[in-house]
Design a protein around this motif. Structure first.
Motif, short mmCIF file in Angstrom:
data_model
loop_
_atom_site.label_atom_id
_atom_site.label_comp_id
_atom_site.label_asym_id
_atom_site.label_seq_id
_atom_site.Cartn_x
_atom_site.Cartn_y
_atom_site.Cartn_z
N ARG A 1 91.66 39.26 105.85
CA ARG A 1 91.22 39.18 107.09
C ARG A 1 90.26 40.57 107.36
O ARG A 1 90.83 41.76 106.82
CB ARG A 1 92.24 39.68 108.24
CG ARG A 1 93.18 38.30 108.10
CD ARG A 1 94.48 38.45 109.03
NE ARG A 1 94.63 39.64 109.96
CZ ARG A 1 95.72 40.21 110.40
NH1 ARG A 1 96.79 39.37 109.76
NH2 ARG A 1 95.90 41.23 110.91
N LYS A 2 89.09 40.10 107.99
CA LYS A 2 88.22 41.25 108.07
C LYS A 2 88.41 42.47 108.89
O LYS A 2 89.01 42.21 109.89
CB LYS A 2 86.77 40.50 108.83
CG LYS A 2 85.87 39.59 107.84
CD LYS A 2 84.73 39.18 108.22
CE LYS A 2 83.90 38.22 107.30
NZ LYS A 2 82.69 37.79 107.68
N GLY A 3 87.94 43.60 108.42
CA GLY A 3 88.18 44.67 109.40
C GLY A 3 89.54 45.14 109.34
O GLY A 3 90.05 46.16 110.28
N ILE A 4 90.58 44.51 108.59
CA ILE A 4 92.00 45.29 108.47
C ILE A 4 92.17 45.96 107.11
O ILE A 4 92.06 45.44 106.15
CB ILE A 4 93.00 43.85 108.79
CG1 ILE A 4 92.58 43.20 109.94
CG2 ILE A 4 94.41 44.26 108.58
CD1 ILE A 4 93.11 44.02 111.28
N ILE A 5 93.16 47.06 107.19
CA ILE A 5 93.57 47.55 105.98
C ILE A 5 94.82 46.88 105.73
O ILE A 5 95.74 46.96 106.69
CB ILE A 5 93.49 49.10 106.32
CG1 ILE A 5 92.21 49.69 106.46
CG2 ILE A 5 94.29 49.55 104.75
CD1 ILE A 5 92.32 51.06 107.00
#
Length: 149
Positions: free
Chosen positions: A2-6
Motif C-alpha cells: 500500500r502506497k504511503g504506508i510503512i
C-alpha cells in the motif's frame, strides 16, 4: 503493497545445514528474481513473535518453537516500479515438525489465496551474489549475528 504506508513485518531465518528457507519472488519491472525468508505482516496489538507463529501456521500449517530475535532491518525498496517501506523484525526459529527439514520445497499460501514455493537455498549462494536475498541488509545482519553457520 500500500502506497504511503510503512509496513511492519516479521520473517524467520529457518536453517538446515548451511541453507535457509526462502520464497522466490519476481519483479516484473526490473525483470529479476529475489528471495525472501518466509513470514508476514504484524497486526495491530500483536507482538512480532506472536505474528511470526501465526503467519507460519496460516501459510504453511506448521507450528514453530525456539524463537530467537536476531534484529530489525529498515527496508526502503522498489518493487514492480512502486516504492515500499518496511520495518522487518528478524527471528531464528525451529519447525516443531522436523519432517519439513527433509523436504526440498513445499507450498505456502498467503492470506489473499496466492501461493508461493518455499525452498532451501545455500546461504553461500547469496554471499557470492548469485542470488538476491531481501531485504538487502539481511545478509549483513545474518553475518553479524553468526546465523547461518
Amino acid at each position: 503493497m500500500r502506497k504511503g504506508i510503512i509496513r511492519p513485518l516479521v520473517i524467520c531465518i529457518f536453517q538446515k545445514d548451511n541453507s535457509i528457507l526462502v520464497a522466490e519472488g519476481y519483479d516484473s519491472v526490473k525483470k529479476n528474481y529475489f528471495y525472501r525468508p518466509i513470514g508476514g505482516g504484524i497486526e495491530f496489538g500483536e507482538t512480532s513473535s506472536a505474528a511470526l507463529a501465526r503467519e507460519i501456521e496460516e501459510e504453511v500449517g506448521a507450528a514453530i518453537d525456539h524463537l530467537e530475535y536476531i534484529g530489525t532491518v529498515e527496508n526502503l525498496f522498489k518493487f514492480n516500479g512502486e516504492t515500499g517501506h518496511e520495518i522487518v523484525f528478524v527471528y531464528d526459529a525451529k519447525f516443531v515438525d522436523t519432517g519439513l527439514y527433509e523436504k526440498g520445497s513445499f507450498i505456502g499460501k498467503e492470506d489473499n489465496g496466492a501461493t508461493y514455493k518455499a525452498m532451501w537455498k545455500p546461504l553461500t549462494e547469496f554471499g557470492k551474489g548469485k542470488l538476491r536475498l531481501v531485504p538487502d541488509a539481511l545478509l549483513n545482519l545474518i553475518a553479524q549475528t553468526g546465523e547461518g553457520r
